[in-house]
Each structure stands twice: as C-alpha cells, then as structure tokens.
Design a protein around this motif. Sequence first.
Motif, PDB file in Angstrom:
ATOM      1  N   GLN A 108       0.814  -1.218   0.000  1.00 47.30           N
ATOM      2  CA  GLN A 108       0.000   0.000   0.000  1.00 47.30           C
ATOM      3  C   GLN A 108       0.849   1.270   0.000  1.00 47.30           C
ATOM      4  O   GLN A 108       0.647   2.187   0.796  1.00 47.30           O
ATOM      5  N   GLY A 109       1.808   1.317  -0.918  1.00 41.12           N
ATOM      6  CA  GLY A 109       2.620   2.516  -1.089  1.00 41.12           C
ATOM      7  C   GLY A 109       3.732   2.703  -0.084  1.00 41.12           C
ATOM      8  O   GLY A 109       4.431   3.722  -0.110  1.00 41.12           O
ATOM      9  N   ARG A 110       3.919   1.708   0.796  1.00 37.49           N
ATOM     10  CA  ARG A 110       4.957   1.817   1.807  1.00 37.49           C
ATOM     11  C   ARG A 110       5.816   0.556   1.814  1.00 37.49           C
ATOM     12  O   ARG A 110       5.685  -0.309   2.676  1.00 37.49           O
ATOM     13  N   PRO A 111       6.714   0.411   0.823  1.00 35.73           N
ATOM     14  CA  PRO A 111       7.574  -0.777   0.742  1.00 35.73           C
ATOM     15  C   PRO A 111       8.413  -0.972   1.999  1.00 35.73           C
ATOM     16  O   PRO A 111       8.682  -0.012   2.737  1.00 35.73           O
ATOM     17  N   LEU A 112       8.831  -2.203   2.219  1.00 29.12           N
ATOM     18  CA  LEU A 112       9.643  -2.499   3.393  1.00 29.12           C
ATOM     19  C   LEU A 112      11.011  -1.837   3.316  1.00 29.12           C
ATOM     20  O   LEU A 112      11.590  -1.466   4.339  1.00 29.12           O
ATOM     21  N   ILE A 113      11.528  -1.679   2.101  1.00 30.20           N
ATOM     22  CA  ILE A 113      12.861  -1.121   1.901  1.00 30.20           C
ATOM     23  C   ILE A 113      12.785   0.051   0.933  1.00 30.20           C
ATOM     24  O   ILE A 113      12.311  -0.111  -0.194  1.00 30.20           O
ATOM     25  N   PRO A 114      13.226   1.238   1.318  1.00 29.25           N
ATOM     26  CA  PRO A 114      13.230   2.380   0.391  1.00 29.25           C
ATOM     27  C   PRO A 114      14.175   2.096  -0.767  1.00 29.25           C
ATOM     28  O   PRO A 114      15.221   1.449  -0.597  1.00 29.25           O
TER      29      PRO A 114
END
Length: 265
Positions: free
Chosen positions: A85-91
């Motif tokens: 939802q637009g917030r990956p675990l890793i940038p």
Amino acid sequence: MSCPKCVEGYELPGEPKGSIQAEFQGAYFTAFQSQDASSSGSNTSKRAVVLLTDGFGLPLKNCKVIADKLSTSLECDVWIPDYFQGRPLIPLNAMSGPDKASQKMSILDWIKFIFINGIPSIPAFISSRPSVVDARLASFFALLKEKKPHYEKIGAVGYCYGGSAVIRLASTSSIHSVVVCHPGQFSMKEVRQMKVPSSWACPEEAIFAARKDKPEFVEYEFKDYPGTQHGFAARPNLAYPEIVEAHEKALEQTISWFKKTLVVG
C-alpha cells in the motif's frame, strides 16, 4: 527481511510497458492482447499471473520489467498488486550492491544490516506483517474475480518477501499454481498446507518428497542455482554473466512452469 542480501541488488535494463490501475488498488498491470482481439482492444486472456514483489515493492522497476516479459512469453495478463500500500519495506535509495558475486556475510555485515536497514524498517514491517498482507491479497483477488471473471486460471510468482507470501497463498483457493523464488521466512507447516502445484528456485525439497505417495501430494519441482545468493532472481548483479544467466534461467523456469500448469480450454 531475512538477511543482508535482502537489501542488495541492481536495476534490470528496460522500461516498464504496463500501467498502474487505480481501480485495482494501485496494482501494476501489463496486458496481453491476442491477435483475434476486437478492434476495441478488449482483452481475451483466459489466464493471468500475479507477481508478488520483494521488499522494494513497485518503486523498483525490476518487478515491472519481469512482469512484462512474463506477459509476452506466456501470452497472458500479469498483475503486480501494491500489497505494501505505497509503503515498501525497503526504500529504493537503500538498495546496495555487493563488491563480489560470491561475497560472504560477515558479522559486520549483519550489524550494519540490523542498524541501517533492520531497525528503521520495523514500522513498515509492522504495517505489512504477514497477516495484514494476506488480508490485502485476499481483497485484491476478490476484486480480480469480480472485475476479470474471464480468467480461468491464475498463477502467482513471488520473490523474497513475496515468495513467503506465495507459499501461504498456495493454501487458498485464489490461485492454481505458484512459483517460489528465494523466499524469505516461512514455516514447514505453511509448506505442508500448500495445495497447488509449485516450482521452487531454491533448495527446500525434502518435505515434498515425503508427501509423494500420500493423498495430499501436489506436483512440485525444485531447481538449484549454484553460485547464487538470495535475491538473484529479482535483482541480479549485472556485472557477473553467471548471475545474469541464473536470473534468466529462473525466469525461464517460471514461464515453463506456468505454461505447464495454467492450461486453459
């Protein structure tokens, strides 16, 4: 993230050809148009593949490039749900590459991984823990079933974190076949509950062999890629031909498996 290799990788060449579909919860979609499709462009694909990304999610273009290749080779639609939802675990800016293809993980590597990537990622992991991700995927597949009723067979391929999710997904009625590429953490209980054919790009064979002559047996295959490390199928080190070759063979494995197990009438 199961180890420091989860944050290592490289971008694949090529540019995505699909698009983001707002009505499908922001999923990436690459469509196959058959030659007998009407002039209006209606899609006639009777099967589809859902790709579950690694911790970098949709921002890393690799998953989209792979999806486009799968769509062309399998002649079917391919979806990549935004299950973070637009917030990956890793940038994306946290991705790094090892100096050598065979670089071993030292104690210092683990310490850096924990403090630089592990601890800062805790909030993202909590918001996308397995139970939450599974609920999001259930919602996505329900939407797919409602909006795309012409799909007769659906397969799923997962990488790293997505590989773990695919293992759990294989115990549901949402899909018909899976490919698991270097998965993150999973339990043997989850493996025993899998009820669709599976192909693995990593060595974890014993538990399936034990089910061979039992009623709950499901078709499977394992292919080991010597000299590779976690992440090679999704984020190969392009500086090493042997790693690129392993990446390409894993993709061929995925294509061959779905051609075999997603046959429609």
